[in-house]
Design an enzyme around this catalytic site. Structure first.
Site, PDB file in Angstrom:
ATOM      1  N   THR A  13     -32.151  13.467  48.267  1.00 24.26           N
ATOM      2  CA  THR A  13     -30.994  12.589  47.685  1.00 24.26           C
ATOM      3  C   THR A  13     -29.660  13.597  48.113  1.00 24.26           C
ATOM      4  O   THR A  13     -29.593  14.865  48.319  1.00 24.26           O
ATOM      5  CB  THR A  13     -31.179  12.760  46.201  1.00 24.26           C
ATOM      6  OG1 THR A  13     -30.673  13.761  45.380  1.00 24.26           O
ATOM      7  CG2 THR A  13     -32.425  11.854  45.748  1.00 24.26           C
ATOM      8  N   GLY A  14     -28.713  12.744  48.073  1.00 25.73           N
ATOM      9  CA  GLY A  14     -27.274  13.578  48.481  1.00 25.73           C
ATOM     10  C   GLY A  14     -27.547  13.983  49.961  1.00 25.73           C
ATOM     11  O   GLY A  14     -27.004  15.124  50.268  1.00 25.73           O
ATOM     12  N   SER A  16     -26.474  12.637  52.841  1.00 26.54           N
ATOM     13  CA  SER A  16     -25.494  12.170  53.687  1.00 26.54           C
ATOM     14  C   SER A  16     -24.365  13.070  54.214  1.00 26.54           C
ATOM     15  O   SER A  16     -23.786  12.869  54.996  1.00 26.54           O
ATOM     16  CB  SER A  16     -24.902  11.006  53.161  1.00 26.54           C
ATOM     17  OG  SER A  16     -24.276  11.229  51.724  1.00 26.54           O
ATOM     18  N   GLY A  18     -22.689  17.513  53.401  1.00 25.44           N
ATOM     19  CA  GLY A  18     -22.677  18.842  52.946  1.00 25.44           C
ATOM     20  C   GLY A  18     -23.906  19.520  53.075  1.00 25.44           C
ATOM     21  O   GLY A  18     -24.875  19.546  54.118  1.00 25.44           O
ATOM     22  N   ILE A  19     -24.523  20.121  51.948  1.00 26.78           N
ATOM     23  CA  ILE A  19     -25.657  20.875  51.864  1.00 26.78           C
ATOM     24  C   ILE A  19     -26.753  19.946  52.034  1.00 26.78           C
ATOM     25  O   ILE A  19     -27.828  20.403  52.691  1.00 26.78           O
ATOM     26  CB  ILE A  19     -25.876  21.375  50.457  1.00 26.78           C
ATOM     27  CG1 ILE A  19     -24.703  22.640  50.289  1.00 26.78           C
ATOM     28  CG2 ILE A  19     -27.259  22.158  50.016  1.00 26.78           C
ATOM     29  CD1 ILE A  19     -24.865  22.972  48.772  1.00 26.78           C
ATOM     30  N   GLY A  20     -27.044  18.681  51.551  1.00 27.31           N
ATOM     31  CA  GLY A  20     -27.764  17.880  51.864  1.00 27.31           C
ATOM     32  C   GLY A  20     -28.152  17.498  53.113  1.00 27.31           C
ATOM     33  O   GLY A  20     -29.351  17.201  53.489  1.00 27.31           O
ATOM     34  N   SER A 135     -27.240  25.545  40.689  1.00 26.64           N
ATOM     35  CA  SER A 135     -26.064  26.242  41.128  1.00 26.64           C
ATOM     36  C   SER A 135     -26.115  27.801  40.418  1.00 26.64           C
ATOM     37  O   SER A 135     -26.790  27.852  39.182  1.00 26.64           O
ATOM     38  CB  SER A 135     -24.711  25.382  40.594  1.00 26.64           C
ATOM     39  OG  SER A 135     -23.690  26.444  40.681  1.00 26.64           O
ATOM     40  N   TYR A 148     -20.287  21.114  34.363  1.00 28.96           N
ATOM     41  CA  TYR A 148     -21.130  21.140  35.565  1.00 28.96           C
ATOM     42  C   TYR A 148     -22.164  22.313  35.245  1.00 28.96           C
ATOM     43  O   TYR A 148     -23.410  21.902  35.686  1.00 28.96           O
ATOM     44  CB  TYR A 148     -20.153  21.789  36.639  1.00 28.96           C
ATOM     45  CG  TYR A 148     -20.815  21.990  37.914  1.00 28.96           C
ATOM     46  CD1 TYR A 148     -21.286  20.876  38.719  1.00 28.96           C
ATOM     47  CD2 TYR A 148     -20.864  23.136  38.543  1.00 28.96           C
ATOM     48  CE1 TYR A 148     -21.858  21.151  39.861  1.00 28.96           C
ATOM     49  CE2 TYR A 148     -21.343  23.349  39.720  1.00 28.96           C
ATOM     50  CZ  TYR A 148     -21.933  22.436  40.339  1.00 28.96           C
ATOM     51  OH  TYR A 148     -22.804  22.697  41.470  1.00 28.96           O
TER      52      TYR A 148
END
Ligand code: NAP
Length: 240
Positions: A13-14, A16, A18-20, A135, A148
């Site tokens: 997931t995510g 698309s 950056g980190i993912g 994180s 966060y």
């Protein structure tokens, strides 16, 4: 190098950006069939899926129905990487009810919905791996990022329970706690602020998405077959 006997499937997931996205690339390099999860960045997800020979799957993971439908569409998943997330830099007195709930809905509930949907198949096949992208904020706390940090602290707690619950079914559960990684999420920081963070980092630079991705690829591999229940920093020694 691939250490997968048969081609196994990973849903990120995510995936698309950056980190993912970096995790998707590393996993594909290591021989995984990769499903690139996205929400708004459809074109980027489709381009990445083409590049790595995978597929793109769209869903707002904060919506339980969409998260379930995405996992159902994925079929048999051997690896679930819960990477979708957002930040909320704000002082506690300035955080509204809706902003608080939206952040938890994405960062924490979204991971829960995906795990809940993926786990029955993993239990049936008696194998699986779950990786939460947490994180350093969730480990050490962070001034003016308390909401966060709380969403990520919840993922860490989930890790510390789930590895016990799912280990007997052959499922490993770990979390990665990145430090400051230079992605779109860090766009709000000025070049001067980034330079100051790099200077405060013992290894003297900001993190790159690939730093986290290499750790994720290792934890997903059979080389990490006896590692579970860990929250592993990837932060160059940076402490908040
Ligand atoms: P990013 O570049 O902003 O990417 C965020 C990703 O989350 C995108 O792929 C985005 O997809 C996806 N996403 C956002 N809302 C979504 C939703 N409702 N449903 C499904 N996907 C959604 O961020 P990043 O820096 O790579 O961060 C990735 C993860 O690492 C996050 O969980 C973040 O908390 C964590 N992390 C980042 C850092 C850092 O310094 N960058 C440090 C520690 C931890 P679309 O673009 O397709 O909408």
């Amino acid at each position: 190098m691939s250490d997968l006997g048969a081609l196994k499937t990973a849903l990120v997931t995510g995936g698309s950006r950056g980190i993912g996205a970096a995790i998707c690339r590393c996993l594909a390099r290591d021989g995984w069939r990769v499903l690139v999860g996205y929400y708004r960045s459809e074109a980027r997800a489709l381009a990445l899926a083409r590049e790595i020979g995978g597929e793109a799957l769209g869903a707002d993971v904060s919506d339980p129905g969409q998260a379930q439908a995405m996992v159902d569409a994925a079929g048999e998943i051997d690896l679930l990487v819960c990477c979708a997330g957002a930040a909320l830099p704000a002082q506690i007195q300035d955080i509204g009810d809706e902003a608080w709930r939206e952040l938890f809905a994405l960062n924490t509930d979204g991971a829960f919905y995906c795990v809940r949907a993926a786990v029955p198949g993993m239990i049936r096949r008696r194998r699986g791996c779950i990786l939460f992208i947490s994180s350093v904020c969730g480990v050490y706390g962070s001034s003016c990022e308390s909401a966060y940090a709380a969403t990520k602290g919840a993922l860490n707690s989930l890790t510390l329970s789930l590895y016990k619950e799912l280990g007997p079914s052959g499922i490993r559960v770990n979390a990665i706690a990145p430090g400051f990684i230079d992605t779109d999420m860090a766009a709000a920081y000025s070049p001067e602020e980034k330079a100051a963070i790099a200077a405060d980092t013992p290894l003297g630079r900001l993190g790159r998405p690939e730093d986290v991705a290499e750790l994720a690829a290792f934890l997903a591999s059979s080389r990490a077959g006896f590692i579970t229940g860990q929250i592993i920093g990837c932060d160059g020694g940076f402490r908040l």
